[in-house]
Design an enzyme around this catalytic site. Structure first.
Site, PDB file in Angstrom:
ATOM      1  N   LYS A 137       0.629  -1.351  -0.673  1.00 45.19           N
ATOM      2  CA  LYS A 137       0.075   0.039   0.190  1.00 45.19           C
ATOM      3  C   LYS A 137       0.821   1.094  -0.466  1.00 45.19           C
ATOM      4  O   LYS A 137       0.968   1.652   0.932  1.00 45.19           O
ATOM      5  CB  LYS A 137      -0.681  -0.014   0.923  1.00 45.19           C
ATOM      6  CG  LYS A 137      -2.004   1.002   0.903  1.00 45.19           C
ATOM      7  CD  LYS A 137      -3.520  -0.101   2.561  1.00 45.19           C
ATOM      8  CE  LYS A 137      -4.339   1.578   2.409  1.00 45.19           C
ATOM      9  NZ  LYS A 137      -5.099   1.376   1.194  1.00 45.19           N
TER      10      LYS A 137
HETATM   11  N1  PMP Z   1      -7.272  -2.042  -3.224  1.00 42.70           N
HETATM   12  C1  PMP Z   1      -7.097  -0.762  -2.983  1.00 42.70           C
HETATM   13  C2  PMP Z   1      -6.572  -0.418  -3.880  1.00 42.70           C
HETATM   14  C3  PMP Z   1      -7.137   0.030  -1.856  1.00 42.70           C
HETATM   15  O1  PMP Z   1      -6.838   1.050  -1.717  1.00 42.70           O
HETATM   16  C4  PMP Z   1      -7.975  -0.690  -0.960  1.00 42.70           C
HETATM   17  C5  PMP Z   1      -8.203  -0.200   0.594  1.00 42.70           C
HETATM   18  N2  PMP Z   1      -7.087   0.088   1.246  1.00 42.70           N
HETATM   19  C6  PMP Z   1      -7.960  -2.003  -0.972  1.00 42.70           C
HETATM   20  C7  PMP Z   1      -7.661  -2.685  -2.042  1.00 42.70           C
HETATM   21  C8  PMP Z   1      -9.298  -2.654  -0.176  1.00 42.70           C
HETATM   22  O2  PMP Z   1      -8.273  -3.387   0.998  1.00 42.70           O
HETATM   23  P1  PMP Z   1      -8.797  -3.295   2.871  1.00 42.70           P
HETATM   24  O3  PMP Z   1      -9.800  -4.048   2.959  1.00 42.70           O
HETATM   25  O4  PMP Z   1      -7.120  -3.795   3.106  1.00 42.70           O
HETATM   26  O5  PMP Z   1      -8.899  -1.672   3.724  1.00 42.70           O
END
Ligand code: PMP
Length: 296
Positions: free
Chosen positions: A154
């Site tokens: 991320k």
């Molecule tokens: N894909 C992207 C590109 C994101 O930014 C997020 C948000 N973090 C997600 C998927 C979903 O991830 P999570 O469930 O861990 O928030």
């Protein structure tokens, strides 16, 4: 949207400081090159008190994201979780969004950093995309090639791609975008993962070209518990448009039903979809309510 006021406290490199007095170096590598790593976490007001949902999984991903892009991570995860609860308490936040950010010190070279910082901020935030069913459009932007960036990390720089896709989608009258990957397979939304329902089964793109979200993993787990077949498989645009129903999931969006993709409206009513069942069950899980719904 105001993220802080004169009383707001955030965690910065071991101290709890006033947000209005905290600052950053204009020569930070993160500011110039998007070379930073972050998390998005939610806290909920439950009958057991304020609970940070999947705190450990989020901080472990923060650490892993740093490792994948060679940013040092000299912090203790247990301590970061403790500090997160302190930030919530000091700001009197119950239902909140928490933003840990690891950013680099001044360095204009393209080498991995020697100085790293961590901040944890929090603010009140309602459902990211609202609670209606979404009109989404397939983006003209693709998710980056995983050989250009580790897509399971991320990393701040990835979000320029997300901003471009969301801005384009909104300019065309959609609520949100769906991005394809470099092979023209369905990847994810700019800040969420996607599931589609077809003939009573769920499908979601496999890891590789996406951020495999913590909510996505939770949904897969809930499916096991509820005896819903959930398959990780490459999906074409045709698979998506021929689906009975679909939804996004993510920490910020939680579970959000999709009404249509481009001109195609999904035939199944949201309230009759597996997504709607998972939406209710997810809410029970984050609020620590015991009565999981069972599908017979
Ligand atoms: N894909 C992207 C590109 C994101 O930014 C997020 C948000 N973090 C997600 C998927 C979903 O991830 P999570 O469930 O861990 O928030």
């Amino acid at each position: 949207m105001q993220y802080f006021n004169s009383n707001t406290v955030l965690y910065l490199n071991g101290d709890l400081v006033k947000a209005s007095e905290a600052g950053t170096d204009l020569y930070s590598q993160s500011l110039h090159y998007g070379y930073a790593v972050f998390e998005g976490i939610r806290a909920y007001s439950t009958h057991n008190g304020v609970r940070v949902f999947k705190a450990r999984a989020h901080y472990e991903r923060l650490k892993r994201s740093c490792e994948l892009v060679h940013i040092p991570f000299p912090w203790d995860i247990n301590d970061l979780i403790r500090q997160t609860y302190k930030v919530l308490e000091l700001n009197n936040l119950k239902d909140a969004y928490i933003r840990p950010l690891v950013y680099c010190g001044p360095n204009m070279s393209l080498s991995s950093p020697t100085e790293v910082n961590i901040m944890i901020g929090a603010w009140e935030w309602a459902a990211y995309l609202g609670n209606k069913q979404l009109k989404v459009g397939i983006s003209s932007y693709q998710r980056p090639n995983p050989k250009s960036m580790p897509m399971e990390a991320k990393v701040s720089a990835h979000y320029v791609n997300s901003i471009l896709a969301t801005t384009e989608a909104k300019s065309k009258g959609f609520d949100e975008a769906i991005l394809l990957d470099m092979n023209n397979h369905v990847a994810e939304a700019p800040g969420a993962n996607i599931f589609v329902e077809k003939n009573g089964k769920l499908y979601t793109p496999p890891a590789g070209h996406i951020l495999p979200g913590i909510t996505r993993a939770t949904v897969i787990q809930l499916c096991r518990r509820l005896d819903i077949e959930c398959i990780e498989r490459v999906l074409t645009v045709e698979d998506l448009k021929n689906a009975d129903s679909a939804f996004f999931c993510g920490t910020a969006v939680e579970i959000a039903g999709i009404k249509s993709v481009d001109e195609t409206v999904f035939p199944l009513k949201w309230q009759d979809s597996i997504g709607a069942t998972l939406q209710r069950t997810y809410k029970c899980l984050v609020l620590e309510k015991q009565n999981y719904e069972v599908i017979i």
